[in-house]
Design a protein around this motif. Structure first.
Motif, PDB file in Angstrom:
ATOM      1  N   SER A 167       7.790 -12.281  -2.709  1.00  0.00           N
ATOM      2  CA  SER A 167       9.147 -12.391  -3.216  1.00  0.00           C
ATOM      3  C   SER A 167       9.888 -11.069  -3.052  1.00  0.00           C
ATOM      4  O   SER A 167       9.319  -9.993  -3.255  1.00  0.00           O
ATOM      5  CB  SER A 167       9.076 -12.796  -4.692  1.00  0.00           C
ATOM      6  OG  SER A 167      10.355 -12.863  -5.244  1.00  0.00           O
ATOM      7  N   GLY A 168      11.154 -11.141  -2.656  1.00  0.00           N
ATOM      8  CA  GLY A 168      11.943  -9.928  -2.515  1.00  0.00           C
ATOM      9  C   GLY A 168      13.409 -10.226  -2.744  1.00  0.00           C
ATOM     10  O   GLY A 168      13.795 -11.391  -2.906  1.00  0.00           O
ATOM     11  N   ASP A 211      11.655  -5.569  -0.006  1.00  0.00           N
ATOM     12  CA  ASP A 211      11.010  -4.971  -1.178  1.00  0.00           C
ATOM     13  C   ASP A 211      11.951  -3.916  -1.772  1.00  0.00           C
ATOM     14  O   ASP A 211      13.030  -3.668  -1.229  1.00  0.00           O
ATOM     15  CB  ASP A 211       9.624  -4.436  -0.792  1.00  0.00           C
ATOM     16  CG  ASP A 211       9.685  -3.183   0.070  1.00  0.00           C
ATOM     17  OD1 ASP A 211      10.784  -2.606   0.230  1.00  0.00           O
ATOM     18  OD2 ASP A 211       8.642  -2.796   0.591  1.00  0.00           O
ATOM     19  N   PRO A 212      11.548  -3.294  -2.889  1.00  0.00           N
ATOM     20  CA  PRO A 212      12.472  -2.353  -3.548  1.00  0.00           C
ATOM     21  C   PRO A 212      12.912  -1.196  -2.646  1.00  0.00           C
ATOM     22  O   PRO A 212      13.966  -0.608  -2.860  1.00  0.00           O
ATOM     23  CB  PRO A 212      11.660  -1.835  -4.733  1.00  0.00           C
ATOM     24  CG  PRO A 212      10.665  -2.908  -5.016  1.00  0.00           C
ATOM     25  CD  PRO A 212      10.325  -3.514  -3.688  1.00  0.00           C
ATOM     26  N   GLU A 213      12.112  -0.902  -1.605  1.00  0.00           N
ATOM     27  CA  GLU A 213      12.498   0.185  -0.692  1.00  0.00           C
ATOM     28  C   GLU A 213      13.335  -0.321   0.481  1.00  0.00           C
ATOM     29  O   GLU A 213      13.635   0.427   1.413  1.00  0.00           O
ATOM     30  CB  GLU A 213      11.254   0.911  -0.157  1.00  0.00           C
ATOM     31  CG  GLU A 213      10.855   2.109  -1.020  1.00  0.00           C
ATOM     32  CD  GLU A 213      10.234   1.666  -2.331  1.00  0.00           C
ATOM     33  OE1 GLU A 213       9.307   0.841  -2.285  1.00  0.00           O
ATOM     34  OE2 GLU A 213      10.707   2.109  -3.394  1.00  0.00           O
ATOM     35  N   GLY A 214      13.649  -1.618   0.488  1.00  0.00           N
ATOM     36  CA  GLY A 214      14.484  -2.158   1.559  1.00  0.00           C
ATOM     37  C   GLY A 214      13.698  -2.606   2.780  1.00  0.00           C
ATOM     38  O   GLY A 214      14.288  -2.969   3.801  1.00  0.00           O
ATOM     39  N   ARG A 215      12.358  -2.591   2.714  1.00  0.00           N
ATOM     40  CA  ARG A 215      11.555  -3.045   3.861  1.00  0.00           C
ATOM     41  C   ARG A 215      11.507  -4.568   3.884  1.00  0.00           C
ATOM     42  O   ARG A 215      11.290  -5.203   2.854  1.00  0.00           O
ATOM     43  CB  ARG A 215      10.124  -2.498   3.760  1.00  0.00           C
ATOM     44  CG  ARG A 215      10.013  -0.998   3.967  1.00  0.00           C
ATOM     45  CD  ARG A 215       8.598  -0.535   3.740  1.00  0.00           C
ATOM     46  NE  ARG A 215       8.194  -0.823   2.352  1.00  0.00           N
ATOM     47  CZ  ARG A 215       7.604   0.062   1.534  1.00  0.00           C
ATOM     48  NH1 ARG A 215       7.342   1.287   1.964  1.00  0.00           N
ATOM     49  NH2 ARG A 215       7.267  -0.280   0.313  1.00  0.00           N
ATOM     50  N   GLY A 242       6.264   0.078  -5.413  1.00  0.00           N
ATOM     51  CA  GLY A 242       6.930  -0.374  -4.191  1.00  0.00           C
ATOM     52  C   GLY A 242       6.848  -1.870  -3.960  1.00  0.00           C
ATOM     53  O   GLY A 242       7.204  -2.370  -2.892  1.00  0.00           O
ATOM     54  N   GLU A 243       6.365  -2.625  -4.943  1.00  0.00           N
ATOM     55  CA  GLU A 243       6.280  -4.081  -4.804  1.00  0.00           C
ATOM     56  C   GLU A 243       7.008  -4.737  -5.975  1.00  0.00           C
ATOM     57  O   GLU A 243       7.153  -4.143  -7.045  1.00  0.00           O
ATOM     58  CB  GLU A 243       4.802  -4.552  -4.842  1.00  0.00           C
ATOM     59  CG  GLU A 243       3.903  -3.890  -3.829  1.00  0.00           C
ATOM     60  CD  GLU A 243       3.966  -4.537  -2.460  1.00  0.00           C
ATOM     61  OE1 GLU A 243       4.719  -5.524  -2.302  1.00  0.00           O
ATOM     62  OE2 GLU A 243       3.274  -4.051  -1.546  1.00  0.00           O
ATOM     63  N   TRP A 244       7.457  -5.969  -5.761  1.00  0.00           N
ATOM     64  CA  TRP A 244       8.058  -6.726  -6.839  1.00  0.00           C
ATOM     65  C   TRP A 244       6.980  -7.518  -7.597  1.00  0.00           C
ATOM     66  O   TRP A 244       6.064  -8.062  -7.007  1.00  0.00           O
ATOM     67  CB  TRP A 244       9.013  -7.800  -6.324  1.00  0.00           C
ATOM     68  CG  TRP A 244      10.223  -7.365  -5.556  1.00  0.00           C
ATOM     69  CD1 TRP A 244      10.511  -7.690  -4.270  1.00  0.00           C
ATOM     70  CD2 TRP A 244      11.322  -6.607  -6.032  1.00  0.00           C
ATOM     71  NE1 TRP A 244      11.725  -7.173  -3.912  1.00  0.00           N
ATOM     72  CE2 TRP A 244      12.252  -6.496  -4.972  1.00  0.00           C
ATOM     73  CE3 TRP A 244      11.619  -5.993  -7.254  1.00  0.00           C
ATOM     74  CZ2 TRP A 244      13.445  -5.804  -5.094  1.00  0.00           C
ATOM     75  CZ3 TRP A 244      12.819  -5.306  -7.368  1.00  0.00           C
ATOM     76  CH2 TRP A 244      13.712  -5.212  -6.307  1.00  0.00           C
ATOM     77  N   ILE A 245       7.174  -7.630  -8.902  1.00  0.00           N
ATOM     78  CA  ILE A 245       6.383  -8.589  -9.687  1.00  0.00           C
ATOM     79  C   ILE A 245       7.392  -9.470 -10.420  1.00  0.00           C
ATOM     80  O   ILE A 245       8.335  -8.967 -11.042  1.00  0.00           O
ATOM     81  CB  ILE A 245       5.460  -7.881 -10.710  1.00  0.00           C
ATOM     82  CG1 ILE A 245       4.479  -6.955  -9.967  1.00  0.00           C
ATOM     83  CG2 ILE A 245       4.705  -8.894 -11.562  1.00  0.00           C
ATOM     84  CD1 ILE A 245       3.654  -6.085 -10.882  1.00  0.00           C
ATOM     85  N   VAL A 298      24.034  -2.786   1.555  1.00  0.00           N
ATOM     86  CA  VAL A 298      23.131  -1.835   2.179  1.00  0.00           C
ATOM     87  C   VAL A 298      22.918  -2.227   3.650  1.00  0.00           C
ATOM     88  O   VAL A 298      22.708  -3.400   3.951  1.00  0.00           O
ATOM     89  CB  VAL A 298      21.790  -1.745   1.411  1.00  0.00           C
ATOM     90  CG1 VAL A 298      21.037  -3.076   1.420  1.00  0.00           C
ATOM     91  CG2 VAL A 298      20.897  -0.655   1.973  1.00  0.00           C
ATOM     92  N   ASP A 299      23.006  -1.282   4.532  1.00  0.00           N
ATOM     93  CA  ASP A 299      22.783  -1.505   5.979  1.00  0.00           C
ATOM     94  C   ASP A 299      23.588  -2.690   6.512  1.00  0.00           C
ATOM     95  O   ASP A 299      23.067  -3.476   7.320  1.00  0.00           O
ATOM     96  CB  ASP A 299      21.301  -1.778   6.274  1.00  0.00           C
ATOM     97  CG  ASP A 299      20.402  -0.631   5.810  1.00  0.00           C
ATOM     98  OD1 ASP A 299      20.908   0.497   5.725  1.00  0.00           O
ATOM     99  OD2 ASP A 299      19.218  -0.900   5.536  1.00  0.00           O
TER     100      ASP A 299
END
Lengths: 554, 554
Positions: B393-394, B380-384, B450-453, B418-419
């Motif tokens: 979807s992410g 997700d947008p926060e990398g979770r 914090g979620e994608w659309i 990232v990471d």
């Protein structure tokens, strides 16, 4: 090897090649694909996901038993699902899986455990006596895990302390955070046992097994549609490690348990039932398999299964016979030190179309082409590379990323490795198409004036003479040529004293160069044999090593 | 990545993974296997041995031209045998093969040459004007080699100094002692060009290409019986590098030269003539190939050829149609940064047997399963990390031994990695079977709480309404949710002013969660377009980015 550096790259080169990657991939992408295993109680099946959950629990259990990265953990087991789990859990934590060969004597097993300083041993229920036979002589071992779901107290064993495999798993957590293990670290250790001397430790790296796994996929073409059976015992050279290749590609795995050649009928029935398409083994198992298949009223067909065959040259009748059942025997060459895939017999497209049927079969008995990524050469006694003419024979030297570069902590390394190559001890030829053929063991070759002479070739030719019962050829010391061939012949009873040296030499002369012929032929009553009935060349060598010192050629 | 060390191993871990190993293997074991190449003068063939002799001469020529390990050497060429030779000769000496993309503008090409500090450029005769267009702006370049057997004076070029490829080879020695190049050194560099900003340098290591090559063998099953055609242009992401896989296994290689989609008829005829069994490309070439095949009176059959298809989703009609000609289109997923094989669509055995025909085809359009050895996750947008439910979807993040870990000497690295993972910029889902489906580019996703659309999903649903001609959805700034979806709708002429916001929202409501629905729908006369006719979301974003600041939901 001198390594030069170029421009730094931007690839993730620090991502280590790890066996954990392989099982995690199978669990992620082929969670539902089956692993079938058979034990005394019947045939069972679970899947990659369930196996992986148990592997993670096992890794947690190892932590509780204070197994740290680098520690050696021994296993005494048959081809079981628990051995499969250990092959991922132990190296996954950074520890070393020590393969304990069930076929060696207790003294050697004690040497292996002590030399490797194993801290823990996993033992199948049926193998408790094997562990007990060595337990008082292996001071580094701090515990034993019995591969059972029973309480360890049931076994009234002197092994101590003992744990139960299934109890450990039941008590362990499922989540395990796999470390990234440096790829040059050992994933598994296997000791190779020669005819003489102590076992020698081959400590395979994660990198070695990962690359060998990919190579096995490349050359078998194994994929997600295949059903792989683990026939080779898993306690030596990781049973060739092709189960890693199966997991790498999401193939089904069939683990037949303890009884292989001992109960060939049920092994073949399992193959039929599970529609096996890929396997590896040796003529020692394929031959009885073939014989069993011939007893069946309904002829099964394996639809073009690929069975790699190692150890010795596969008999032609067996290869042809199994072909009738849809089984292709592919001759492969290797050793414990080569992980083991070093060469593999495949026919090139133009050979398929141009060679006569019998020529193809003849070619298929050879060891085949070196697989991609290895350097294989044949050399003369002075280490000079020999031509690829299909005739000149030399010692086979091998190097590459999954070849052993030294034995672990061993004083015999100098004699086994040269210029970065492993000295296989096998002698062979390479033809202009690149096909390798093993002709001899080097110790049976005779070094004469910087050239090899094959004692086995000479023996095979001499016994072709109608008056000859048996023959042996050794290399005896020669002041000028270093060694010269000396032949021993036992005539058939009816020809005793009716055969001459010249008859023998004339008979074989057309098949050898003049300098390859024996300098002398001695007629004797009996060839000395070892306790297992093999020709004892050592006995002959000891007695006749100085024969040519005083010899005058007539 | 934290790497732990275990017990030192005895494997030859210092034997470096090198591209030289691949061509040397092919020359040793498949010397007679053909490499077929086509140029303006016709179709020619030589073999691995002859190619290898030329590669060694080329390596000697590079030394004479003072190319040292680490130096960058540019190539401007089509899919030719000389490019094939350069792919082994340049990296084999420790230098870097710089791929020069023929499809980018001179300014970008100048940037690429200057950024990489190339010292020498190889130019096909037909591409001299491309080199001339940049030659006055690339001060690091000290010479040009024209890929010709003519005297360079024939070309009256302003390139200087110039050399002739064939003259260099003729003058060079055949013996070349290949260095063992450190496997983390760059073998080849390729610059990826996005829609915005300067090209970014991907510097592939020898290790990266070697492992990618083996992976390509594993997943195509390519072997010595195959005939591989190099369809993808070799000047970008080494044309996917599957010709390495062909050489690795001794397959025949067909190099079609300059004209691919431009002369699809002769390309298909070459495929038929050379009995091609493996290839890779994109719908942009497979579609015309299919159309051409349909014009043939005699229907050719490729006997189950495997053609990997990348870039975009392969149209169903094309996949089904080519199947009639014995061509299996296998959807693959990757990017320049992934070398490029990252995922590949294969059906598992239970799917083959259980799914209905149409379900199978539908599945085959997806990007497929991650190949073994890579870690692929959606976040997700926060990398979770997001669940593998086939719906959520992410952004797709990828890491592994042949994935790019940074761009060469580039200030934009922080936003792309990232990471330890590369951020693909693609958005997608992963289902419970592990199948990846790319749904969007991340820049077209809307970040809400914090979620994608997915804007593309919303657009596709809205245009399904019978009164709607066109639709676009953007994310506009929202003080509480960061972004919220805002829809733009162009009604069909006949329904102008006869459609309401509620009608639109009701129509799509069942397909989305409540929070995914647009906060507002605006009716407009026209959706702004770019010069090439694509929807210009940027124009909408610029105009409406603050729309929700003052918006009151009713």
């Amino acid at each position: 090897m001198k390594i030069i550096k170029g421009c730094p790259s931007t690839s993730m080169n620090d991502y280590q090649l790890n066996t954990t990657t392989i099982i995690r991939h199978a669990a992620r992408n082929f969670p539902e694909r089956e692993i079938v295993y058979r034990n005394e109680r019947g045939v069972f099946r679970y899947n990659y996901n369930e196996a992986y959950q148990r592997i993670k629990r096992l890794a947690n259990a190892l932590k509780k038993l204070k197994i740290n990265p680098g520690d050696r953990v021994g296993v005494l087991d048959w081809n079981t699902n628990r051995f499969f789990e250990l092959y991922f859990a132990v190296p996954g934590t950074g520890a070393v899986l020590l393969q304990m060969n069930l076929r060696i004597v207790p003294e050697e097993l004690i040497y292996v455990v002590n030399h490797s300083e194993a801290k823990l041993i996993f033992v199948d229920e049926s193998l408790i006596p094997v562990a007990e036979a060595i337990s008082s002589s292996v001071p580094t071992v701090k515990g034993y895990v019995i591969m059972t779901d029973k309480n360890p107290a049931c076994f009234k064993t002197k092994l101590s302390p003992v744990y139960s495999y299934e109890e450990l798993l039941a008590d362990a957590e499922t989540d395990y955070d796999w470390p990234m293990v440096d790829e040059t670290s050992t994933y598994s250790a296997c000791y190779t046992t020669g005819t003489t001397g102590r076992p020698k430790g081959v400590y395979y790296s994660h990198r070695c097994i990962y690359l060998h796994t990919m190579e096995a996929v490349c050359y078998t073409g194994i994929n997600w549609n295949d059903n792989f059976m683990q026939i080779v015992p898993m306690f030596h050279a990781q049973g060739w490690g092709f189960f890693f290749a199966a997991a790498f590609m999401g193939a089904k795995i069939v683990l037949p348990g303890r009884y292989l050649v001992e109960d060939i009928g049920s092994l073949v029935e399992l193959m039929i039932e599970e529609k096996v398409t890929v396997g590896c083994g040796a003529p020692a198992i394929f031959m009885p398999m073939f014989n069993y298949l011939r007893t069946l009223e309904e002829k099964p067909h394996f639809g073009g299964a690929r069975f790699l065959s190692g150890a010795t040259e596969p008999p032609l009748a067996m290869m042809k016979g199994l072909k009738e059942y849809g089984i292709n025997i592919i001759h492969a060459y290797g050793a414990t030190e080569t992980t083991p895939l070093a060469a593999l017999n495949l026919l090139k497209p133009d050979m398929e179309s141009k060679l006569a049927e019998e020529e193809k079969w003849d070619l298929k008995r050879r060891q085949g082409l070196p697989v991609t990524g290895l350097d294989i050469k044949i050399v003369d006694p002075e280490g000079r590379e020999l031509p690829h003419d299909g005739k000149t024979s030399g010692e086979i030297l091998i190097r590459g990323p999954w070849i052993t570069g030294s034995y672990y902590n061993d004083s015999r390394n100098a004699e086994s490795f040269v210029d970065g190559y492993w000295k296989s001890g096998d002698a062979g030829t390479i033809d202009s198409n690149g096909y390798l053929k093993v002709t001899d063991r080097v110790k049976d070759l005779i070094k004469s004036g910087g050239e090899w002479i094959s004692s086995v070739d000479l023996e095979n030719s001499i016994v072709g003479h109608p008056k000859v019962l048996e023959a042996a050829v050794i290399g005896a010391y020669h002041p000028r040529w270093e060694e010269r061939p000396l032949a021993f012949v036992v005539p058939k009873e009816e020809y005793k004293d009716q055969i001459t040296k010249d008859e023998i030499l004339d008979f074989i002369a057309s098949r050898f160069a003049r300098w390859q012929l024996p300098d002398d032929v001695l007629f004797i009553d009996e060839i000395p044999k070892t306790s297992v009935g093999k020709i004892s060349k050592n006995a002959l060598r000891n007695k006749y090593k100085d024969y040519f010192r005083s010899f005058k050629k007539c």
